[in-house]
Design an enzyme around this catalytic site. Structure first.
Site, mmCIF file in Angstrom:
data_model
loop_
_atom_site.group_PDB
_atom_site.id
_atom_site.type_symbol
_atom_site.label_atom_id
_atom_site.label_comp_id
_atom_site.label_asym_id
_atom_site.label_seq_id
_atom_site.Cartn_x
_atom_site.Cartn_y
_atom_site.Cartn_z
ATOM 1 N N ASN A 1 0.825 -1.206 0.000
ATOM 2 C CA ASN A 1 0.000 0.000 0.000
ATOM 3 C C ASN A 1 0.858 1.254 0.000
ATOM 4 O OD1 ASN A 1 -1.373 2.265 1.866
ATOM 5 N ND2 ASN A 1 -2.905 1.264 0.574
ATOM 6 N N ASP A 2 1.932 1.250 0.780
ATOM 7 C CA ASP A 2 2.810 2.413 0.818
ATOM 8 C C ASP A 2 3.384 2.727 -0.559
ATOM 9 O OD1 ASP A 2 2.606 3.186 3.468
ATOM 10 O OD2 ASP A 2 4.223 1.883 4.137
ATOM 11 N N THR A 3 3.887 1.712 -1.238
ATOM 12 C CA THR A 3 4.532 1.963 -2.524
ATOM 13 C C THR A 3 3.514 2.334 -3.601
ATOM 14 O OG1 THR A 3 4.567 -0.444 -2.875
ATOM 15 C CG2 THR A 3 6.586 0.583 -2.077
#
Length: 436
Positions: free
Chosen positions: A190-192
């Site tokens: 999700n972060d990337t």
């Protein structure tokens, strides 16, 4: 478009001359800025106190750590991979003069990326309106877990990659069926992905500002980025009342489309179209033509799954991939990083890259994608130590005098944490890939 010349960053890539101010921390925001930097943008990463361990940005100390030339020096592998191609300025935004320096950096920038809880910069007197007073063309990208507006309790809630996976609905679809628990993504996916969305949104805002002269702000909520990527999940619910659940590696509406064990590991077998199914049926010797009907196949999976499993378990991954190519059937091994490191296709396309990190030295990691035919991206420097570029940014970009820079350093407005080991010179070369 801004000029492509720069006093510090070499001109390269399709974004040469784009100026990005990055005050984000952790993964999503910094990765957005790094991604732009890998295609030529000049990225100035502002880090707030403390100007020494423990740092304000936990990405610098995420494990595993890699040691530098001096035993006192360590740096996170995540920092080494996700913060390359940046200039670093250590700046105390709580100090009035620090605020002035930040506004000067905003005047020299096209995009500002930040990731914090809503209201953080308002309290620092760096609200959107106050920053736009310095540069009305600036595109401001706010990255947060739950967005800048909405239900107050949710906005204030802490958020990380895992919580965004859960709140977006993504986690409810991952793993084996009940009663097994949902299974998170094996990386901070999700972060990337949020970082990619923020980078793309920033470029959209910049394009608008180039045409109109007016900057705008973007509200990037981590959970929303994942939610809109969940295919037709919402349509399924609102049109049919279907609440989709977990199916393991199998697909709920495509078959065959699953993971199978080979003699020496795992492969995926995907035959979602009529032609692909015909090729697979002929390859594994499955004779029942009733299964040529897609709906029948979905309703009676077990015989086909058993036939595929029997076919795969006695053959190696090499054999299965070769047979798949011969019959135009998608059979692909499940690769781990050791497989990837040895894979000739990865090497031929240059997806491994070596570069010099100022703490860790020569390192090798993932390359740059996508590939541009005439303006390729690349890595011109490793991830900087905190404040590595204070003097050069303030003098060469902002035009500050040596006396003013010394005073800012003396009063703690700017700061740095130089590694204890011997200084490393900036590389005199430009890394693109093994293939070039």
């Amino acid at each position: 478009m801004p000029p492509t010349s720069d006093p510090i960053v070499p001109p390269f890539g399709p974004l040469a001359g784009l100026r990005v101010l990055d005050s984000a921390r952790f993964v999503a925001g910094p990765w957005a800025a790094t991604y732009l930097g890998e295609f030529g943008a000049r990225v100035i990463h502002v880090e707030v106190p403390p100007f020494a361990p423990p740092y304000a940005d936990p990405t610098r100390t995420l494990r595993p750590l890699v040691a530098g030339s001096d035993p006192a020096d360590t740096v996170s592998e995540s920092w080494v991979q996700y913060s390359r191609n940046k200039l670093s300025v250590g700046l105390d935004l709580r100090h009035p003069q620090g605020r002035e320096v930040f506004l000067d950096l905003a005047r020299a920038s096209d995009i500002w990326l930040e990731s914090s809880r809503p209201g953080t910069y308002d309290r620092l007197r760096l609200s959107d309106a106050e920053v736009w007073a310095a540069n009305r063309r600036l595109t401001i990208v706010h990255i947060s877990g739950h967005g800048q507006t909405g239900e107050p309790g949710r906005i204030r809630s802490p958020s990380y990659d895992l919580t965004a996976q859960a709140y977006s609905g993504f986690l409810s679809l991952q793993g084996e069926p009940e009663p097994e628990p949902p299974m998170r993504s094996g990386t901070a996916l999700n972060d990337t992905v949020t970082g990619l969305a923020a980078a793309m949104g920033g470029l959209m805002g910049f394009y608008h500002a180039e045409r109109t002269g007016q900057g705008q702000s973007l509200d990037v909520a981590q959970y929303e980025v994942f939610f809109v990527l969940l295919e037709n999940l919402a349509l399924d619910y609102f049109l049919r009342g279907i609440v989709r659940g977990r199916h393991g590696a199998a697909h709920p509406r495509l078959h065959p489309y699953d993971v199978h064990r080979a003699a020496d590991g795992w492969v995926v077998v995907a035959a979602p179209t009529p032609d692909a199914w015909t090729g697979l049926r002929e390859l594994i010797g499955f004779r029942d033509t009733a299964y040529d009907d897609r709906d029948y196949r979905l309703a009676h999976r077990e015989p086909v799954d058993a036939a595929i499993a029997e076919f795969c378990r006695t053959r190696t991954r090499d054999e299965l991939e070769r047979l798949g190519r011969e019959h135009d059937v998608a059979i692909t091994r499940v690769m781990n990083i050791e497989d990837i490191a040895r894979d000739p296709h990865y090497r031929t396309r240059g997806m491994f890259l070596e570069w010099d990190d100022p703490v860790a030295g020569r390192v090798k990691g993932a390359g740059v994608a996508p590939r541009f035919s005439t303006t390729p991206g690349g890595v011109w420097r490793g991830a900087p130590w905190l404040g590595q570029d204070n003097d050069r940014v303030l003098s060469e970009i902002l035009g500050y005098s040596p006396q003013r820079i010394s005073e800012l350093e003396r009063t703690g407005v700017i700061g740095a944490h130089r590694p204890a080991g011997p200084p490393r010179d900036e590389p005199a070369f430009f890394d693109r890939s093994e293939a070039e």
